[in-house]
Design a protein around this motif. Structure first.
Motif, mmCIF file in Angstrom:
data_model
loop_
_atom_site.group_PDB
_atom_site.id
_atom_site.type_symbol
_atom_site.label_atom_id
_atom_site.label_comp_id
_atom_site.label_asym_id
_atom_site.label_seq_id
_atom_site.Cartn_x
_atom_site.Cartn_y
_atom_site.Cartn_z
ATOM 1 N N GLY A 141 0.806 -1.271 -0.052
ATOM 2 C CA GLY A 141 -0.167 -0.110 -0.153
ATOM 3 C C GLY A 141 0.992 1.316 -0.204
ATOM 4 N N LEU A 142 2.110 1.160 0.430
ATOM 5 C CA LEU A 142 2.884 2.302 0.396
ATOM 6 C C LEU A 142 3.824 2.381 -0.784
ATOM 7 C CD1 LEU A 142 1.990 2.502 3.558
ATOM 8 C CD2 LEU A 142 4.238 3.102 3.877
ATOM 9 N N ALA A 143 3.869 3.558 -1.546
ATOM 10 C CA ALA A 143 4.692 3.676 -2.838
ATOM 11 C C ALA A 143 6.148 3.915 -2.053
ATOM 12 C CB ALA A 143 4.143 5.054 -3.153
ATOM 13 N N PRO A 144 7.071 3.594 -2.964
ATOM 14 C CA PRO A 144 8.247 3.650 -2.635
ATOM 15 C C PRO A 144 8.819 5.141 -2.210
ATOM 16 C CG PRO A 144 8.104 2.385 -4.795
ATOM 17 C CD PRO A 144 6.783 2.798 -4.486
ATOM 18 N N SER A 145 7.866 6.184 -2.863
ATOM 19 C CA SER A 145 8.193 7.471 -2.521
ATOM 20 C C SER A 145 7.899 7.793 -0.766
ATOM 21 C CB SER A 145 7.589 8.496 -3.192
ATOM 22 O OG SER A 145 6.150 8.207 -3.409
ATOM 23 N N TRP A 146 7.329 6.924 -0.243
ATOM 24 C CA TRP A 146 6.985 7.209 0.991
ATOM 25 C C TRP A 146 7.878 7.707 2.081
ATOM 26 C CZ3 TRP A 146 7.050 5.745 6.419
ATOM 27 C CH2 TRP A 146 6.075 6.384 7.066
ATOM 28 N N TYR A 147 8.921 7.143 1.939
ATOM 29 C CA TYR A 147 9.948 7.476 2.943
ATOM 30 C C TYR A 147 10.434 8.794 2.502
ATOM 31 C CZ TYR A 147 11.131 3.214 5.731
ATOM 32 O OH TYR A 147 11.136 2.323 6.489
ATOM 33 N N ALA A 148 10.668 8.959 1.156
ATOM 34 C CA ALA A 148 11.162 10.473 0.753
ATOM 35 C C ALA A 148 9.933 11.522 1.028
ATOM 36 C CB ALA A 148 11.161 10.563 -0.788
ATOM 37 N N GLU A 149 8.776 11.332 1.206
ATOM 38 C CA GLU A 149 7.935 12.065 1.949
ATOM 39 C C GLU A 149 8.051 12.285 3.521
ATOM 40 O OE1 GLU A 149 4.623 14.696 2.418
ATOM 41 O OE2 GLU A 149 5.580 14.127 0.755
ATOM 42 N N LEU A 150 8.322 11.394 4.049
ATOM 43 C CA LEU A 150 8.545 11.387 5.282
ATOM 44 C C LEU A 150 9.786 12.030 5.847
ATOM 45 C CD1 LEU A 150 8.347 8.510 8.122
ATOM 46 C CD2 LEU A 150 10.433 10.151 8.153
ATOM 47 N N VAL A 151 10.991 11.970 5.032
ATOM 48 C CA VAL A 151 12.255 12.714 5.216
ATOM 49 C C VAL A 151 11.952 14.343 4.912
ATOM 50 C CG1 VAL A 151 14.533 13.005 4.401
ATOM 51 C CG2 VAL A 151 13.507 10.742 4.606
ATOM 52 N N ALA A 152 11.131 14.486 3.745
ATOM 53 C CA ALA A 152 10.946 16.100 3.588
ATOM 54 C C ALA A 152 10.057 16.426 4.836
ATOM 55 C CB ALA A 152 10.228 15.823 2.262
ATOM 56 N N ARG A 153 9.165 15.869 5.237
ATOM 57 C CA ARG A 153 8.482 16.428 6.282
ATOM 58 C C ARG A 153 9.395 16.840 7.563
ATOM 59 N NH1 ARG A 153 2.387 14.121 6.476
ATOM 60 N NH2 ARG A 153 1.641 14.223 4.298
ATOM 61 N N ALA A 154 10.007 15.821 7.989
ATOM 62 C CA ALA A 154 11.040 15.687 9.093
ATOM 63 C C ALA A 154 11.951 16.945 8.973
ATOM 64 C CB ALA A 154 11.861 14.484 9.271
ATOM 65 N N HIS A 155 12.624 16.991 7.858
ATOM 66 C CA HIS A 155 13.413 18.083 7.736
ATOM 67 C C HIS A 155 12.716 19.450 7.727
ATOM 68 C CE1 HIS A 155 17.098 15.533 5.321
ATOM 69 N NE2 HIS A 155 17.049 15.856 6.698
ATOM 70 N N ALA A 156 11.559 19.664 7.054
ATOM 71 C CA ALA A 156 10.855 21.012 7.408
ATOM 72 C C ALA A 156 10.478 21.291 8.854
ATOM 73 C CB ALA A 156 9.453 20.948 6.496
ATOM 74 N N ALA A 157 10.473 20.055 9.658
ATOM 75 C CA ALA A 157 10.322 20.368 11.051
ATOM 76 C C ALA A 157 11.639 20.492 11.947
ATOM 77 C CB ALA A 157 9.418 19.165 11.643
ATOM 78 N N GLY A 158 12.742 20.680 11.101
ATOM 79 C CA GLY A 158 14.125 20.561 11.730
ATOM 80 C C GLY A 158 14.753 19.625 12.263
ATOM 81 N N ALA A 159 14.021 18.114 11.869
ATOM 82 C CA ALA A 159 14.643 17.016 12.650
ATOM 83 C C ALA A 159 15.633 16.345 11.658
ATOM 84 C CB ALA A 159 13.470 16.022 12.955
ATOM 85 N N ARG A 160 16.529 15.593 12.213
ATOM 86 C CA ARG A 160 17.685 14.834 11.554
ATOM 87 C C ARG A 160 17.187 13.583 11.286
ATOM 88 N NH1 ARG A 160 23.029 15.200 14.977
ATOM 89 N NH2 ARG A 160 21.536 15.044 16.582
ATOM 90 N N ILE A 161 17.352 12.915 10.024
ATOM 91 C CA ILE A 161 16.929 11.587 9.869
ATOM 92 C C ILE A 161 17.909 10.698 9.544
ATOM 93 C CG2 ILE A 161 15.694 10.451 7.732
ATOM 94 C CD1 ILE A 161 13.856 11.748 9.583
#
Length: 315
Positions: A141-161
């Protein structure tokens, strides 16, 4: 606090057997049940080191409830995402010589609503996290781009991934510049599309991942050691291992050791190797405590043994 994200967790049962004889009745000499999944294992290793961790994971059915219970018993805070499907159950069979046979179930399929709730839960839980470790395969159900979306959101919030995945999911996430990626030798070879025969080959492959977007690459090379390639250069570390009992979760323990030690530089690499070496000498997916570590046995060098053949060359 280290936050972990495991999109496809599991309930893992490990059997220790004298030998694995296909088609025969095999009597186990030991068995154990553990919460599983790469991010879950990172949380377990962080907790075993006495550090705080929060595990975000989709959970469903009786296996999901048991996973949450086992994590709670280990002092790990759980941020569950309820899903309609049942959490998968996996089986590992460990032989005395360290050979491990694994049977991994596919896991539930997440609906679009469940996928978004998982991302939102990560966002809510990430406040104050020193690192977010996103680990493992993606469920159906999760596309290969799902982690990319998570990384983008985390970086926008100032978190390290820190990202530990493989295949299309890894390649898709590189464009969002994860702070560190942690492939093993096989995953590294798959990412660059060619075999790795020497430590030098692995260094070149890690540099290519950095060119694609990874800010740092922590690569596990099995019995040969580990590599760290980042802005400051390349480092190689190794440690002797007397007896390999099980390599289940050893790479996850290494990532936990790396993040616990700050997540950058040769000191963190040494911590990663110490944790990984300790983990393979323990049964099943038992995570090492500080008493199990032998940091003095770890050697770290910036002089890379370029021509050193990998014990298990990757084709």
């Amino acid at each position: 606090m280290i936050l972990t994200v495991t999109p496809n967790p599991s309930l893992d049962r490990t059997y220790e057997v004298p030998s694995l004889d296909r088609g025969e009745v095999v009597r186990a000499t030991g068995d154990r049940m553990d919460p599983g999944g790469k991010g879950v294992n990172v949380s377990r290793a962080v907790a075993a080191a006495g550090q705080r961790t929060v595990a975000v994971l989709p959970l469903g059915g009786a296996p999901g409830r048991f996973v949450a219970q086992l994590l709670d018993e280990q002092g790990i805070e759980v941020a569950p995402v309820p899903v309609a499907g049942q959490t998968r159950s996996n089986i590992s069979i460990a032989e005395p010589d360290g050979t491990l046979t694994k049977i991994n179930a596919p896991g539930p399929e997440l609906s679009p609503e469940e996928q978004e709730l998982l991302l939102e839960t990560v966002r809510r839980q990430s406040a104050g996290a020193a690192w977010i470790a996103c680990c493992g395969s993606l469920p159906r159900g999760l596309a290969p781009s799902w982690y990319a979306e998570l990384v983008a959101r985390a970086h926008a919030a100032g978190a390290r991934i820190a990202l530990d995945t493989s295949g299309p999911a890894l390649l898709a996430a590189l464009r969002e510049r994860p702070d560190v990626v942690k492939p093993n030798a096989e995953e590294l070879a798959e990412a660059v599309g060619r075999p790795l025969a020497t430590v030098g080959d692995a260094v070149k492959a890690a540099e290519e991942l950095r060119e694609l977007g990874a800010r740092a690459v922590l690569a596990s090379l099995g019995a040969d050691g580990q590599l760290l390639v980042d802005d400051s250069g390349a480092y190689f570390a190794s440690a002797p291992v007397a007896v390999v009992r099980s390599n289940v979760g050893a790479g996850d323990s290494s990532l936990a050791g790396f993040l616990i030690a700050g997540g950058s530089g040769p000191e963190a690499l040494a911590s990663a190797v110490a944790h990984g070496a300790a983990a393979v000498q323990l049964p099943g997916s038992v995570m090492p405590t500080p008493a199990d570590l032998e940091p003095a046995a770890v050697t770290v060098t910036s002089v890379i043994p370029q021509d050193q053949a990998l014990t298990e060359a990757v084709s």
